[in-house]
Scaffold this motif. Structure first.
Motif, PDB file in Angstrom:
ATOM      1  N   TYR A  40       0.830  -1.200   0.000  1.00 20.86           N
ATOM      2  CA  TYR A  40       0.000   0.000   0.000  1.00 20.86           C
ATOM      3  C   TYR A  40       0.869   1.257   0.000  1.00 20.86           C
ATOM      4  CZ  TYR A  40      -3.867   3.027   1.276  1.00 20.86           C
ATOM      5  OH  TYR A  40      -4.823   4.004   1.279  1.00 20.86           O
ATOM      6  N   PRO A  41       0.540   2.329  -0.722  1.00 20.81           N
ATOM      7  CA  PRO A  41      -0.662   2.581  -1.510  1.00 20.81           C
ATOM      8  C   PRO A  41      -0.541   2.255  -2.996  1.00 20.81           C
ATOM      9  CG  PRO A  41       0.562   4.606  -1.267  1.00 20.81           C
ATOM     10  CD  PRO A  41       1.383   3.514  -0.637  1.00 20.81           C
ATOM     11  N   GLN A  42       0.335   1.313  -3.353  1.00 20.07           N
ATOM     12  CA  GLN A  42       0.443   0.966  -4.770  1.00 20.07           C
ATOM     13  C   GLN A  42      -0.857   0.313  -5.261  1.00 20.07           C
ATOM     14  OE1 GLN A  42       3.988  -1.446  -4.963  1.00 20.07           O
ATOM     15  NE2 GLN A  42       5.209   0.151  -3.961  1.00 20.07           N
ATOM     16  N   ALA A  43      -0.995   0.227  -6.609  1.00 23.99           N
ATOM     17  CA  ALA A  43      -2.260  -0.279  -7.168  1.00 23.99           C
ATOM     18  C   ALA A  43      -2.302  -1.800  -7.230  1.00 23.99           C
ATOM     19  CB  ALA A  43      -2.495   0.306  -8.553  1.00 23.99           C
ATOM     20  N   GLY A  44      -1.121  -2.430  -7.252  1.00 24.27           N
ATOM     21  CA  GLY A  44      -1.163  -3.881  -7.378  1.00 24.27           C
ATOM     22  C   GLY A  44       0.155  -4.541  -7.038  1.00 24.27           C
ATOM     23  N   ILE A  45       0.094  -5.863  -6.986  1.00 21.43           N
ATOM     24  CA  ILE A  45       1.298  -6.653  -6.721  1.00 21.43           C
ATOM     25  C   ILE A  45       1.230  -7.909  -7.578  1.00 21.43           C
ATOM     26  CG2 ILE A  45       0.222  -7.751  -4.693  1.00 21.43           C
ATOM     27  CD1 ILE A  45       3.094  -7.817  -3.460  1.00 21.43           C
ATOM     28  N   LEU A  46       2.373  -8.267  -8.135  1.00 19.66           N
ATOM     29  CA  LEU A  46       2.435  -9.405  -9.037  1.00 19.66           C
ATOM     30  C   LEU A  46       3.144 -10.546  -8.337  1.00 19.66           C
ATOM     31  CD1 LEU A  46       1.733  -9.813 -12.112  1.00 19.66           C
ATOM     32  CD2 LEU A  46       4.159  -9.473 -12.540  1.00 19.66           C
ATOM     33  N   GLY A  47       2.512 -11.726  -8.303  1.00 18.89           N
ATOM     34  CA  GLY A  47       3.136 -12.881  -7.676  1.00 18.89           C
ATOM     35  C   GLY A  47       3.631 -13.856  -8.736  1.00 18.89           C
ATOM     36  N   ILE A  48       4.909 -14.224  -8.622  1.00 22.04           N
ATOM     37  CA  ILE A  48       5.508 -15.136  -9.599  1.00 22.04           C
ATOM     38  C   ILE A  48       5.604 -16.518  -8.956  1.00 22.04           C
ATOM     39  CG2 ILE A  48       7.569 -15.610 -10.981  1.00 22.04           C
ATOM     40  CD1 ILE A  48       6.225 -13.035 -11.828  1.00 22.04           C
ATOM     41  N   GLY A  49       4.924 -17.488  -9.557  1.00 22.29           N
ATOM     42  CA  GLY A  49       4.927 -18.838  -8.999  1.00 22.29           C
ATOM     43  C   GLY A  49       6.100 -19.679  -9.523  1.00 22.29           C
ATOM     44  N   ARG A  50       6.130 -20.915  -9.099  1.00 25.21           N
ATOM     45  CA  ARG A  50       7.237 -21.807  -9.473  1.00 25.21           C
ATOM     46  C   ARG A  50       7.148 -22.170 -10.959  1.00 25.21           C
ATOM     47  NH1 ARG A  50       7.077 -27.221  -9.031  1.00 25.21           N
ATOM     48  NH2 ARG A  50       5.397 -27.072  -7.494  1.00 25.21           N
ATOM     49  N   ILE A  51       8.249 -21.935 -11.700  1.00 28.51           N
ATOM     50  CA  ILE A  51       8.315 -22.300 -13.115  1.00 28.51           C
ATOM     51  C   ILE A  51       8.511 -23.818 -13.167  1.00 28.51           C
ATOM     52  CG2 ILE A  51       9.677 -22.052 -15.223  1.00 28.51           C
ATOM     53  CD1 ILE A  51      10.477 -19.231 -14.105  1.00 28.51           C
ATOM     54  N   HIS A  52       7.687 -24.472 -13.947  1.00 25.98           N
ATOM     55  CA  HIS A  52       7.769 -25.933 -13.953  1.00 25.98           C
ATOM     56  C   HIS A  52       7.360 -26.484 -15.307  1.00 25.98           C
ATOM     57  CE1 HIS A  52       3.662 -24.791 -13.057  1.00 25.98           C
ATOM     58  NE2 HIS A  52       3.276 -25.978 -13.513  1.00 25.98           N
ATOM     59  N   GLN A  53       7.741 -27.717 -15.537  1.00 22.77           N
ATOM     60  CA  GLN A  53       7.359 -28.354 -16.796  1.00 22.77           C
ATOM     61  C   GLN A  53       6.060 -29.112 -16.609  1.00 22.77           C
ATOM     62  OE1 GLN A  53      10.902 -30.473 -18.195  1.00 22.77           O
ATOM     63  NE2 GLN A  53      11.286 -28.621 -19.402  1.00 22.77           N
ATOM     64  N   GLN A  54       5.207 -29.010 -17.627  1.00 21.84           N
ATOM     65  CA  GLN A  54       3.954 -29.763 -17.569  1.00 21.84           C
ATOM     66  C   GLN A  54       3.440 -29.972 -18.993  1.00 21.84           C
ATOM     67  OE1 GLN A  54       1.461 -26.976 -15.270  1.00 21.84           O
ATOM     68  NE2 GLN A  54       0.239 -26.702 -17.120  1.00 21.84           N
ATOM     69  N   PRO A  55       2.542 -30.900 -19.159  1.00 18.97           N
ATOM     70  CA  PRO A  55       2.020 -31.129 -20.519  1.00 18.97           C
ATOM     71  C   PRO A  55       1.248 -29.909 -20.994  1.00 18.97           C
ATOM     72  CG  PRO A  55       1.295 -32.832 -18.969  1.00 18.97           C
ATOM     73  CD  PRO A  55       1.940 -31.769 -18.168  1.00 18.97           C
ATOM     74  N   VAL A  56       1.529 -29.466 -22.185  1.00 24.02           N
ATOM     75  CA  VAL A  56       0.738 -28.386 -22.757  1.00 24.02           C
ATOM     76  C   VAL A  56       0.257 -28.804 -24.145  1.00 24.02           C
ATOM     77  CG1 VAL A  56       1.851 -26.499 -21.514  1.00 24.02           C
ATOM     78  CG2 VAL A  56       2.771 -27.250 -23.697  1.00 24.02           C
ATOM     79  N   VAL A  57      -0.839 -28.202 -24.536  1.00 26.14           N
ATOM     80  CA  VAL A  57      -1.389 -28.547 -25.860  1.00 26.14           C
ATOM     81  C   VAL A  57      -0.960 -27.472 -26.847  1.00 26.14           C
ATOM     82  CG1 VAL A  57      -3.487 -28.987 -27.167  1.00 26.14           C
ATOM     83  CG2 VAL A  57      -3.356 -29.647 -24.757  1.00 26.14           C
ATOM     84  N   LYS A  58      -0.185 -27.893 -27.865  1.00 36.05           N
ATOM     85  CA  LYS A  58       0.264 -26.972 -28.920  1.00 36.05           C
ATOM     86  C   LYS A  58      -0.129 -27.562 -30.260  1.00 36.05           C
ATOM     87  CE  LYS A  58       4.282 -24.237 -27.669  1.00 36.05           C
ATOM     88  NZ  LYS A  58       5.734 -24.302 -27.566  1.00 36.05           N
ATOM     89  N   ASN A  59      -0.812 -26.769 -31.046  1.00 35.49           N
ATOM     90  CA  ASN A  59      -1.264 -27.252 -32.363  1.00 35.49           C
ATOM     91  C   ASN A  59      -1.929 -28.620 -32.246  1.00 35.49           C
ATOM     92  OD1 ASN A  59       0.041 -24.954 -33.351  1.00 35.49           O
ATOM     93  ND2 ASN A  59       1.962 -26.097 -33.589  1.00 35.49           N
ATOM     94  N   ALA A  60      -2.836 -28.745 -31.302  1.00 32.59           N
ATOM     95  CA  ALA A  60      -3.617 -29.967 -31.107  1.00 32.59           C
ATOM     96  C   ALA A  60      -2.769 -31.170 -30.734  1.00 32.59           C
ATOM     97  CB  ALA A  60      -4.489 -30.267 -32.326  1.00 32.59           C
ATOM     98  N   GLU A  61      -1.529 -30.896 -30.209  1.00 30.82           N
ATOM     99  CA  GLU A  61      -0.710 -32.016 -29.728  1.00 30.82           C
ATOM    100  C   GLU A  61      -0.232 -31.727 -28.306  1.00 30.82           C
ATOM    101  OE1 GLU A  61       2.621 -33.583 -31.953  1.00 30.82           O
ATOM    102  OE2 GLU A  61       1.534 -33.172 -33.835  1.00 30.82           O
ATOM    103  N   VAL A  62      -0.159 -32.805 -27.569  1.00 27.31           N
ATOM    104  CA  VAL A  62       0.328 -32.630 -26.200  1.00 27.31           C
ATOM    105  C   VAL A  62       1.859 -32.693 -26.209  1.00 27.31           C
ATOM    106  CG1 VAL A  62       0.363 -33.568 -23.878  1.00 27.31           C
ATOM    107  CG2 VAL A  62      -1.741 -33.643 -25.223  1.00 27.31           C
ATOM    108  N   THR A  63       2.477 -31.617 -25.721  1.00 28.30           N
ATOM    109  CA  THR A  63       3.944 -31.635 -25.616  1.00 28.30           C
ATOM    110  C   THR A  63       4.330 -31.203 -24.200  1.00 28.30           C
ATOM    111  OG1 THR A  63       4.093 -29.331 -26.317  1.00 28.30           O
ATOM    112  CG2 THR A  63       4.292 -31.024 -28.044  1.00 28.30           C
TER     113      THR A  63
END
Lengths: 325, 427
Positions: free
Chosen positions: B363-386
């Motif tokens: 306070y009195p700032q307008a916001g705060i950004l929280g950065i979570g743990r960077i991790h690998q996980q399955p993601v869908v790219k061009n209809a494929e799971v990578t």
């Protein structure tokens, strides 16, 4: 009006009482020819003659004892003990005679004696010259004990003491003999013994002191004021009788109190004043009543005085603690 | 000559400090600039230097004690300057001891007792609020514990004395009238002492400051949070490439400088997030500079040093500055200036653990950004799971200043910059 030191003011008072009442006699060790070791009685023998202002032998018991006889037969002796530490030789006369004449004679005689003595430290004198043992006299029924802290008060109270009917122990803070000046009236005036002086009005805390300690108390009060603490500063002036109503009235207003004195702590005047506070203002207290006194030791040699006599800083520290309690 | 050195105001707004360690004692010889004492103030521990050459004759306060700004700290015996010396006549008095003659400052005001007085104007009246009620010290203490100003309570006891039940009644009545709006009054049970099964520890200055600030923020701002994530393989590659180059210059390159850079880009796209609410005057204060606070976890607690003008600095400068400030924070060497004037804050709790966090606004700032743990996980790219590298981000904003719509757009914007860092140079 004239700027005077306390020595000059007392000298002026003595001159006034010697002039207005021919029954007044003034004597003690070196009081006559020398005008006293601190020059308090300087010039008085020349002016009033050897029969009224004179030197005594080095015998304090004799000084006090002869005064009893003089007083009982109509004179008004003002006697000087060269240092308060020497006055112990006169205890027998003071305790068993001076203080009791009125009671013993069922009011037929009084002992209107003023016993002057310089007291207290701060001038780098030997230890038995420097103590602050006013409590010894304050504890004796039948004696009034007065300690002024300003030239104006010294003069007014001394004149009142001489004019009174009963014995007064008049203690003079030698540290303040020449270290403060004040513009005072040269003509006669008197200040009634038993009335405290409210040096400065305030609302946060009552600071009570007297005699030599008033110098530090005044400084501490100024400093505290600058820090936003409103200090009511009271100079009790009369150790006995104590002005209970002024003390009570002040503490009922402020709710806090600090007593400062130079002499030892145990059974000292601080205890008496704080008991008065409890009696008069218990239901208004915001913080524990506190005293800042000398230590329960023999007054130190000159090199130790600096650590014995409380500084304004120490007083301010205590004031702050109590206000924030 | 004695010189009393008062505890100085070593930064804006401090009123007190705790003595951590004395570096001198009575008798120590000091030179100007020598450390006298280590003091802990709000979030800073710093040495107080001596203002003069001389010998210490007094120290005020013990280690662990709190002292106020402008109260005496030490007394130093210094060489006397040229001053007035008393006249011979005044000095020669007295056969025993040395009686100090009155100086210029030793003139007392004239006394009035016994002398005929001039009629005086009426003394100013005490304001009624300063008047004290009758109450035993026990009752006063009870009131203090309840946070009740005893002198405002009307007494019903003997002689109009304020009793405990008067205080309790007053307390309950005032609590009902403020109906949970105000917290901060002391608990009714009063201060507890340690027992066999509990341990009572006084708060450090840092802890007290954190507690005060957090409470103030949650009571003053309207917190809402949203959570999202994005795939950051490009950023991972970019960092990998520069990590080695930077390490030759002894710079440890983390992701945080990139996040700060991306954040500043997003803030300049949505300036309202870089503003501050001034409700008293019904206005918003926009900041035309980007000072980003970074939350640093230390043994003493959380501290938030500020990286100034992030928009004008390159990645290596930011990286070096973060490292320097974090190091100073852990060694508790940050100065008050290091905390001031932040416009937005980032907290990287993910570096310790955790995907999502509901951070409290600085306070009195307008916001705060929280950065979570960077991790690998399955993601869908061009209809494929990578396998993708995913960054979870939490954003808490002050709903008084911005609404959910802008917040979400701002979040999208930030995520776009981190997932495609090259955009920072093109858009």
């Amino acid at each position: 009006m004239k700027n005077m030191t306390m020595v000059q003011a007392i000298n002026n008072a003595l001159e006034i009482v010697l002039t207005e009442n021919e029954k007044v006699v003034l004597y003690g060790e070196d009081v006559g020819v020398e005008g006293g070791v601190f020059r308090v009685s300087a010039g008085l023998q020349e002016k009033f003659g050897e029969k009224r202002v004179f030197d005594s032998p080095l015998a304090e018991s004799g000084i006090a004892g002869t005064a009893v006889g003089m007083a009982a037969t109509g004179l008004k002796p003002i006697i000087e003990m060269q240092f308060s530490g020497f006055s112990y030789h006169a205890f027998h006369q003071i305790i068993n005679q001076v203080s009791r004449i009125r009671n013993r004679s069922r009011g037929r005689h009084t002992a209107p004696i003023v016993i002057r003595m310089p007291y207290g430290g701060g001038i780098k004198a030997p230890e038995h010259h420097s103590e602050s043992m006013e409590v010894l006299y304050a504890a004796i029924p039948g004696l009034k004990v007065v300690i002024p802290s300003t030239p104006h008060d010294a003069k007014g109270l001394l004149i009142d003491a001489v004019r009174g009917e009963d014995p007064v122990v008049f203690m003079e803070p030698k540290r303040l003999y020449r270290s403060v000046k004040q513009e005072i009236q040269e003509e006669e005036y008197s200040i009634p013994i038993g009335k405290a002086s409210v040096v400065q009005e305030g609302s946060d805390i009552t600071l009570i002191s007297y005699g030599a300690s008033m110098k530090e108390a005044r400084k501490a009060s100024d400093t505290a004021q600058k820090k936003g603490i409103s200090v009511e500063l009271i100079d009790i002036r009369s150790i006995y009788p104590l002005d209970r109503s002024t003390i009570g009235e002040s503490v009922r207003k402020t709710g806090r109190v600090l007593v400062v004195h130079e002499g030892p702590e145990s059974y000292g005047p601080g205890a008496e004043v704080l008991t008065t506070v409890i009696d008069e203002a218990f239901l208004y207290l915001e913080a524990p009543p506190r005293r800042l006194s000398g230590f329960d030791t023999i007054a130190p040699y000159p090199q130790g005085e600096e650590w014995y006599i409380h500084t304004p800083e120490r007083i301010v520290y205590e004031l702050q603690r109590l206000v924030e309690y | 000559m004695k010189y009393v050195f008062n505890f100085p105001d070593i930064g804006e707004g401090i009123t007190e400090g705790v003595i951590v360690e004395w570096k001198v004692k009575v008798g120590s010889t000091v030179k100007t600039g020598d450390p006298l004492v280590e003091m802990e103030t709000d979030k800073v521990v710093t040495d107080i230097p001596s203002p003069r050459d001389g010998t210490i004759t007094k120290t005020f306060g013990k280690e662990g004690e709190t002292i106020d700004v402008d109260s005496p700290l030490v007394e130093i015996e210094i060489e006397a300057g040229p001053g007035e010396s008393p006249s011979d006549e005044e000095e020669s008095f007295g056969v025993v001891g040395t009686s100090a003659p009155a100086g210029k400052d030793d003139i007392l005001p004239a006394g009035k007792d016994g002398v005929r007085k001039q009629p005086e104007a009426n003394q100013s009246q005490e304001s009624p609020s300063q008047e004290k009620v009758k109450a035993t010290p026990v009752a006063r203490n009870y009131a203090k514990q309840l946070g009740v100003s005893v002198n405002k309570v009307t007494g019903t006891g003997p002689n109009g004395r304020v009793t405990k039940s008067d205080i309790l009644e007053y307390h309950n009545a005032s609590r009902q009238s403020t109906a949970g709006l105000k917290s901060g009054t002391a608990p009714a049970s009063g201060a507890q002492a340690s027992t066999e099964r509990t341990r009572v520890v006084q708060l450090s200055s840092t802890r007290k400051t954190i507690a005060k600030n957090m409470l103030n923020s949650t009571q003053s701002a309207a917190h809402i949070s949203l959570f999202d994530e994005t795939e950051i393989s490009q950023l991972v590659q970019l960092r990998e490439r520069y990590k080695h180059i930077f390490s030759e210059k002894n710079i440890h390159l983390t992701y945080l400088p990139f996040f700060l850079k991306a954040l500043v880009h997003a803030l300049s796209d949505y300036p309202v997030l870089n503003s501050e609410m001034d409700m008293e005057n019904n206005r918003l204060i926009y900041k035309e500079y980007y000072n980003i606070g970074i939350a640093v976890d230390t043994d003493e607690g959380l501290v938030v040093p500020v990286i100034r003008d992030v928009d004008t600095k390159d990645i290596s400068q930011i990286a070096m500055e973060i490292e320097e400030k974090a190091q100073k924070a852990r060694e508790r060497k940050l100065s008050l200036a290091d905390f001031k004037d932040g416009t937005f804050t980032v907290t990287s709790y993910g570096s310790i653990g955790g995907l999502w966090g509901n951070a409290i606004i600085n306070y009195p700032q307008a916001g705060i950004l929280g950065i979570g743990r960077i991790h690998q996980q399955p993601v869908v790219k061009n209809a494929e799971v990578t396998v993708g590298t995913v960054l979870p981000v939490s954003l808490t904003i002050d709903h008084r200043i911005v609404d959910g719509g802008i917040s979400s757009r701002f979040m999208n914007d930030f995520l776009a910059y981190v997932s495609s860092p090259v955009d920072m140079f093109i858009r």
